[in-house]
Design a protein around this motif. Structure first.
Motif, PDB file in Angstrom:
ATOM      1  N   UNK A 117      36.860   8.103 -11.857  1.00  0.00           N
ATOM      2  CA  UNK A 117      36.424   7.316 -10.937  1.00  0.00           C
ATOM      3  C   UNK A 117      34.999   7.073 -10.758  1.00  0.00           C
ATOM      4  N   UNK A 118      34.082   7.970 -10.244  1.00  0.00           N
ATOM      5  CA  UNK A 118      32.917   7.673  -9.826  1.00  0.00           C
ATOM      6  C   UNK A 118      32.019   7.649 -11.173  1.00  0.00           C
ATOM      7  N   UNK A 119      32.233   8.235 -12.177  1.00  0.00           N
ATOM      8  CA  UNK A 119      31.731   8.202 -13.483  1.00  0.00           C
ATOM      9  C   UNK A 119      31.884   6.786 -13.981  1.00  0.00           C
ATOM     10  N   UNK A 120      33.235   6.466 -14.192  1.00  0.00           N
ATOM     11  CA  UNK A 120      33.638   5.255 -14.713  1.00  0.00           C
ATOM     12  C   UNK A 120      32.841   4.149 -14.169  1.00  0.00           C
ATOM     13  N   UNK A 121      32.982   4.121 -12.853  1.00  0.00           N
ATOM     14  CA  UNK A 121      32.274   2.812 -12.264  1.00  0.00           C
ATOM     15  C   UNK A 121      30.441   3.027 -12.425  1.00  0.00           C
ATOM     16  N   UNK A 126      25.750   1.060 -15.542  1.00  0.00           N
ATOM     17  CA  UNK A 126      24.626   1.039 -16.507  1.00  0.00           C
ATOM     18  C   UNK A 126      24.778   0.106 -17.608  1.00  0.00           C
ATOM     19  N   UNK A 127      26.032  -0.140 -18.028  1.00  0.00           N
ATOM     20  CA  UNK A 127      26.070  -1.002 -19.132  1.00  0.00           C
ATOM     21  C   UNK A 127      25.720  -2.591 -18.653  1.00  0.00           C
ATOM     22  N   UNK A 128      26.052  -2.727 -17.397  1.00  0.00           N
ATOM     23  CA  UNK A 128      25.566  -3.955 -16.745  1.00  0.00           C
ATOM     24  C   UNK A 128      24.151  -4.281 -16.773  1.00  0.00           C
ATOM     25  N   UNK A 141      23.013   0.367  -7.874  1.00  0.00           N
ATOM     26  CA  UNK A 141      22.520   1.314  -6.955  1.00  0.00           C
ATOM     27  C   UNK A 141      23.914   1.441  -5.952  1.00  0.00           C
ATOM     28  N   UNK A 142      24.905   0.716  -6.123  1.00  0.00           N
ATOM     29  CA  UNK A 142      25.977   1.092  -5.295  1.00  0.00           C
ATOM     30  C   UNK A 142      26.685   2.556  -6.020  1.00  0.00           C
ATOM     31  N   UNK A 143      27.089   2.198  -7.247  1.00  0.00           N
ATOM     32  CA  UNK A 143      27.830   3.165  -7.914  1.00  0.00           C
ATOM     33  C   UNK A 143      27.026   4.396  -8.536  1.00  0.00           C
ATOM     34  N   UNK A 144      25.850   3.992  -8.998  1.00  0.00           N
ATOM     35  CA  UNK A 144      25.116   5.308  -9.515  1.00  0.00           C
ATOM     36  C   UNK A 144      24.578   6.090  -8.204  1.00  0.00           C
ATOM     37  N   UNK A 173      24.831   8.587 -20.769  1.00  0.00           N
ATOM     38  CA  UNK A 173      24.724   7.579 -20.054  1.00  0.00           C
ATOM     39  C   UNK A 173      23.314   7.766 -19.117  1.00  0.00           C
ATOM     40  N   UNK A 174      23.138   8.811 -18.567  1.00  0.00           N
ATOM     41  CA  UNK A 174      21.955   9.109 -17.679  1.00  0.00           C
ATOM     42  C   UNK A 174      20.695   9.206 -18.556  1.00  0.00           C
ATOM     43  N   UNK A 175      20.788   9.712 -19.765  1.00  0.00           N
ATOM     44  CA  UNK A 175      19.657   9.981 -20.738  1.00  0.00           C
ATOM     45  C   UNK A 175      18.867   8.677 -20.999  1.00  0.00           C
ATOM     46  N   UNK A 176      19.509   7.382 -20.602  1.00  0.00           N
ATOM     47  CA  UNK A 176      18.790   6.143 -21.018  1.00  0.00           C
ATOM     48  C   UNK A 176      17.913   5.660 -19.533  1.00  0.00           C
ATOM     49  N   UNK A 177      17.873   6.597 -18.613  1.00  0.00           N
ATOM     50  CA  UNK A 177      16.904   6.392 -17.469  1.00  0.00           C
ATOM     51  C   UNK A 177      15.720   7.062 -17.572  1.00  0.00           C
ATOM     52  N   UNK A 178      14.801   6.401 -17.343  1.00  0.00           N
ATOM     53  CA  UNK A 178      13.427   7.099 -17.658  1.00  0.00           C
ATOM     54  C   UNK A 178      12.467   5.942 -18.101  1.00  0.00           C
ATOM     55  N   UNK A 179      11.049   6.416 -17.832  1.00  0.00           N
ATOM     56  CA  UNK A 179       9.911   5.625 -18.187  1.00  0.00           C
ATOM     57  C   UNK A 179       9.960   5.507 -19.663  1.00  0.00           C
TER      58      UNK A 179
END
Length: 235
Positions: A117-121, A126-128, A141-144, A173-179
């Motif tokens: 559920x939450x991971x899927x959304x 992230x892909x969007x 920002x809603x789903x993450x 998927x979270x590894x692509x977040x960051x500076x």
């Protein structure tokens, strides 16, 4: 050591070693990374055959017509799907008391609910962002943000003092977040404080380090989600 190059339609089938586990993967695919994380976590002796997903070998299509990665093969056993393979590795290769996914049916069910559920959304959001879709911010920002709330003050998602199955199944998927990565504009907003902390803790984990992709390489691949020009064998 550089990862094995991605095999294409021009490559013959690589002969297998009897008894050895083989993972058909793609070096930068987050779904395949789930399986690679679990193999690293459990110290499983295995080989990786990377598949060029835009020019797949016919022998791979014949073997697994669904044509996605990861696929696990060992002698006459074959499994496909990131969660199926990851749970199998955790169950088969864990010593007593070392499962990353709880064997308790209720806790296992709660983790699988979180992932489906939450991971899927959040993954879709992230892909969007990677595709630069219009109005991506609302979904992101809603789903993450829901994941940030789910984590709360806990160090890791299952409430343990070290990463478990729930953390490893989200990390790719979270590894692509960051500076240093492709999505560099969301963490500085201050809207995801718990995930910021979690990401930094995950980077220190030995299993995550074992499956590390240099940020500049990952960024180049991720740009393909927007340009539709994917690069392989970047390392």
């Amino acid at each position: 050591m550089a990862p094995p190059r991605h095999m294409t339609s021009e490559d013959p089938f690589p002969e297998k070693t009897p008894g050895k586990l083989r993972l058909y993967s793609m070096q930068y695919c987050p779904y395949a990374m789930r399986a690679r994380l679990m193999l690293a976590k459990k110290g499983v002796d295995h080989e990786v055959i990377n598949i060029h997903l835009r020019n797949k070998p016919q022998w791979f299509l014949d073997k697994y017509p669904i044509a996605t990665v990861p696929v696990m093969e060992q002698d006459d056993k074959l499994l496909g799907g990131s969660l199926v393979i990851s749970e199998y590795i955790d169950e088969v290769y864990s010593k007593n008391g070392e499962r990353t996914l709880s064997a308790d049916p209720y806790e296992k069910g709660r983790t699988n609910m979180l992932i489906s559920d939450k991971y899927g959304k959040a993954i879709s959001a992230v892909y969007k962002r990677l595709r630069h879709e219009e109005n991506w911010e609302e979904d992101f920002f809603k789903h993450v943000g829901e994941l940030d709330k789910e984590l709360g003050a806990k160090k890791y998602f299952a409430g343990a003092d070290k990463p478990t199955y729930a953390d490893y199944m989200l990390w790719p998927w979270m590894r692509v977040l960051g500076p240093d990565c492709e999505i560099d504009d969301v963490l500085p907003t201050g809207k995801l404080p718990n995930l910021v902390r979690w990401i930094e803790d995950m980077k220190k984990d030995d299993t995550v380090k074992a499956c590390h992709t240099p940020p500049d390489v990952l960024k180049r691949f991720c740009q393909g989600y927007h340009t539709l020009k994917y690069e392989y064998d970047l390392e």
